[in-house]
Design a protein around this motif. Structure first.
Motif, mmCIF file in Angstrom:
data_model
loop_
_atom_site.group_PDB
_atom_site.id
_atom_site.type_symbol
_atom_site.label_atom_id
_atom_site.label_comp_id
_atom_site.label_asym_id
_atom_site.label_seq_id
_atom_site.Cartn_x
_atom_site.Cartn_y
_atom_site.Cartn_z
ATOM 1 N N LYS A 113 33.526 9.345 2.514
ATOM 2 C CA LYS A 113 33.310 10.747 3.230
ATOM 3 C C LYS A 113 32.409 10.822 3.006
ATOM 4 N N LEU A 114 30.952 9.908 2.508
ATOM 5 C CA LEU A 114 29.336 10.263 2.740
ATOM 6 C C LEU A 114 28.756 9.234 3.253
ATOM 7 N N GLN A 115 29.898 8.790 3.897
ATOM 8 C CA GLN A 115 29.005 6.911 4.836
ATOM 9 C C GLN A 115 28.154 6.118 4.211
ATOM 10 N N TYR A 116 28.707 5.632 2.756
ATOM 11 C CA TYR A 116 27.860 5.288 2.164
ATOM 12 C C TYR A 116 27.888 4.165 1.777
ATOM 13 N N ASP A 117 27.074 3.407 2.168
ATOM 14 C CA ASP A 117 27.688 1.418 2.140
ATOM 15 C C ASP A 117 27.443 0.956 0.828
ATOM 16 N N LYS A 118 26.579 1.530 0.070
ATOM 17 C CA LYS A 118 26.139 0.638 -1.151
ATOM 18 C C LYS A 118 27.883 0.938 -2.475
ATOM 19 N N GLY A 119 28.665 2.472 -2.008
ATOM 20 C CA GLY A 119 28.698 3.341 -3.109
ATOM 21 C C GLY A 119 29.946 2.488 -2.523
ATOM 22 N N ILE A 120 30.553 2.296 -1.369
ATOM 23 C CA ILE A 120 32.024 1.884 -1.122
ATOM 24 C C ILE A 120 32.069 0.309 -1.161
ATOM 25 N N PHE A 121 30.734 -0.518 -1.112
ATOM 26 C CA PHE A 121 31.108 -1.907 -1.900
ATOM 27 C C PHE A 121 30.974 -1.712 -2.873
ATOM 28 N N TRP A 122 30.591 -1.098 -4.206
ATOM 29 C CA TRP A 122 30.481 -0.975 -5.620
ATOM 30 C C TRP A 122 32.038 -0.388 -5.720
ATOM 31 N N SER A 123 32.724 0.520 -5.261
ATOM 32 C CA SER A 123 33.975 1.073 -5.032
ATOM 33 C C SER A 123 34.821 0.039 -4.808
ATOM 34 N N ILE A 124 34.968 -0.806 -4.330
ATOM 35 C CA ILE A 124 35.334 -1.787 -4.037
ATOM 36 C C ILE A 124 35.246 -2.884 -4.926
ATOM 37 N N VAL A 125 34.370 -3.204 -5.595
ATOM 38 C CA VAL A 125 34.205 -4.261 -6.418
ATOM 39 C C VAL A 125 34.922 -3.647 -7.961
ATOM 40 N N SER A 126 34.516 -1.927 -7.954
ATOM 41 C CA SER A 126 35.102 -1.689 -9.301
ATOM 42 C C SER A 126 36.254 -1.675 -9.215
ATOM 43 N N LEU A 127 37.450 -1.662 -7.908
ATOM 44 C CA LEU A 127 38.271 -1.703 -7.153
ATOM 45 C C LEU A 127 39.450 -3.077 -8.257
ATOM 46 N N ASP A 128 38.569 -4.044 -8.130
ATOM 47 C CA ASP A 128 38.126 -5.549 -8.054
ATOM 48 C C ASP A 128 38.831 -5.752 -9.760
ATOM 49 N N HIS A 129 38.005 -5.391 -10.584
ATOM 50 C CA HIS A 129 38.162 -5.203 -11.863
ATOM 51 C C HIS A 129 39.380 -5.558 -12.236
#
Length: 110
Positions: free
Chosen positions: A94-110
């Motif tokens: 929603k915020l178009q925050y690239d670092k947030g998208i990346f780290w959220s996907i990394v968190s989903l991967d755990h």
């Protein structure tokens, strides 16, 4: 010539009873030690973050908070970790925050 076997008395009776007493003491100590360990408690910072999270504005700090919570919960309560990671991903998109998208996907991967 008669050969007699040589026998060695390695553990005399006194030493054997001493070893039994030592084993009892070790077992007693281990039992008391294990009973005295407190139950696993949730760290205080998690409680604080849970209270602050609903009051935060929808910005990058909230994304970071959600990813931090997701990383903590991924090992302790995986279902809660997935929920936090999905919320962080949705907010990052929603915020178009690239670092947030990346780290959220990394968190989903755990």
């Amino acid at each position: 010539m008669i050969i007699k076997p040589i026998t060695f008395n390695i553990l005399p009776f006194r030493q054997h009873s001493y070893m039994q007493a030592s084993a009892r003491n070790i077992h007693t100590f281990a039992f008391i030690f294990l009973c005295s360990i407190s139950a696993y408690a949730q760290p205080r910072w998690v409680d604080s973050v849970k209270k602050v999270l609903p009051t935060q504005k929808d910005d990058t700090n909230k994304v970071r908070t959600l990813t931090t919570m997701s990383d903590y919960y991924s090992f302790n309560a995986p279902d809660s970790g997935l929920i936090c990671a999905k919320q962080a991903l949705a907010l990052s998109e929603k915020l178009q925050y690239d670092k947030g998208i990346f780290w959220s996907i990394v968190s989903l991967d755990h």
